[in-house]
Design a protein around this motif. Sequence first.
Motif, PDB file in Angstrom:
ATOM      1  N   MET A   1       0.845  -1.175   0.000  1.00  0.00           N
ATOM      2  CA  MET A   1       0.000   0.000   0.000  1.00  0.00           C
ATOM      3  C   MET A   1       0.888   1.235   0.000  1.00  0.00           C
ATOM      4  N   SER A   2       0.574   2.210  -0.828  1.00  0.00           N
ATOM      5  CA  SER A   2       1.408   3.402  -0.909  1.00  0.00           C
ATOM      6  C   SER A   2       1.137   4.330   0.266  1.00  0.00           C
ATOM      7  N   GLN A   3       2.140   5.095   0.621  1.00  0.00           N
ATOM      8  CA  GLN A   3       2.018   6.050   1.703  1.00  0.00           C
ATOM      9  C   GLN A   3       1.442   7.354   1.164  1.00  0.00           C
ATOM     10  N   PRO A   4       0.577   8.019   1.925  1.00  0.00           N
ATOM     11  CA  PRO A   4       0.036   9.290   1.458  1.00  0.00           C
ATOM     12  C   PRO A   4       1.128  10.350   1.429  1.00  0.00           C
ATOM     13  N   ALA A   5       0.951  11.337   0.554  1.00  0.00           N
ATOM     14  CA  ALA A   5       1.918  12.427   0.470  1.00  0.00           C
ATOM     15  C   ALA A   5       1.867  13.253   1.736  1.00  0.00           C
ATOM     16  N   SER A   6       2.993  13.770   2.146  1.00  0.00           N
ATOM     17  CA  SER A   6       3.059  14.631   3.311  1.00  0.00           C
ATOM     18  C   SER A   6       2.216  15.863   3.061  1.00  0.00           C
ATOM     19  N   SER A   7       1.619  16.410   4.115  1.00  0.00           N
ATOM     20  CA  SER A   7       0.777  17.588   3.952  1.00  0.00           C
ATOM     21  C   SER A   7       1.592  18.820   3.592  1.00  0.00           C
ATOM     22  N   ASN A   8       2.922  18.744   3.696  1.00  0.00           N
ATOM     23  CA  ASN A   8       3.760  19.897   3.389  1.00  0.00           C
ATOM     24  C   ASN A   8       4.336  19.846   1.980  1.00  0.00           C
ATOM     25  N   THR A   9       4.082  18.776   1.239  1.00  0.00           N
ATOM     26  CA  THR A   9       4.639  18.675  -0.102  1.00  0.00           C
ATOM     27  C   THR A   9       3.519  18.631  -1.126  1.00  0.00           C
ATOM     28  N   VAL A  10       3.823  19.079  -2.323  1.00  0.00           N
ATOM     29  CA  VAL A  10       2.864  19.030  -3.416  1.00  0.00           C
ATOM     30  C   VAL A  10       3.343  17.977  -4.403  1.00  0.00           C
TER      31      VAL A  10
ATOM     32  N   VAL B   1     -12.796  22.167   1.063  1.00  0.00           N
ATOM     33  CA  VAL B   1     -11.567  22.886   0.756  1.00  0.00           C
ATOM     34  C   VAL B   1     -11.928  24.362   0.735  1.00  0.00           C
ATOM     35  N   ASN B   2     -11.244  25.124   1.579  1.00  0.00           N
ATOM     36  CA  ASN B   2     -11.527  26.551   1.713  1.00  0.00           C
ATOM     37  C   ASN B   2     -13.009  26.782   2.025  1.00  0.00           C
TER      38      ASN B   2
ATOM     39  N   LYS C   1       1.231  25.098  -5.875  1.00  0.00           N
ATOM     40  CA  LYS C   1       1.936  25.037  -4.600  1.00  0.00           C
ATOM     41  C   LYS C   1       1.223  25.794  -3.481  1.00  0.00           C
ATOM     42  N   ILE C   2       0.143  26.490  -3.815  1.00  0.00           N
ATOM     43  CA  ILE C   2      -0.591  27.256  -2.806  1.00  0.00           C
ATOM     44  C   ILE C   2      -1.276  26.293  -1.842  1.00  0.00           C
ATOM     45  N   LEU C   3      -1.079  26.525  -0.551  1.00  0.00           N
ATOM     46  CA  LEU C   3      -1.717  25.705   0.472  1.00  0.00           C
ATOM     47  C   LEU C   3      -3.095  26.270   0.780  1.00  0.00           C
ATOM     48  N   VAL C   4      -4.086  25.403   0.813  1.00  0.00           N
ATOM     49  CA  VAL C   4      -5.462  25.803   1.124  1.00  0.00           C
ATOM     50  C   VAL C   4      -5.950  24.982   2.308  1.00  0.00           C
TER      51      VAL C   4
END
Length: 116
Positions: free
Chosen positions: A1-10, A70-71, A28-31
Amino acid sequence: MSQPASSNTVPTSSDDLTLPAYSRSLLKILVPVTVTLATKRQSVREVIELVPGALISFDKPCDESLELAVNQRPLARGEAVKVGDKFGLRIAEMVLPEERFEAVQGQASGLSSHSA
């Protein structure tokens, strides 16, 4: 199973490389992303009486979908899952955005009277 992407990376893909630089920078904008378990309205009295250990019950059934926003705009619904020792959300359905059309008043009739 793949690991989810870190919340700090795009995550990037080869499709990103075909976009103009200004468009890639938008990705790259964080929302703010929020998962809502349930909501409830309470009186100010009930809120100020809350103490550690207090229990708040909600009318929402335990097996009902959670909402992903989201937002502050609904985007999807899904179910809570455990990802390692963290909480996650498995998307079950996407939510279509509300149509936001407004009638233009007085414009059409004003144009027709000036065209003569």
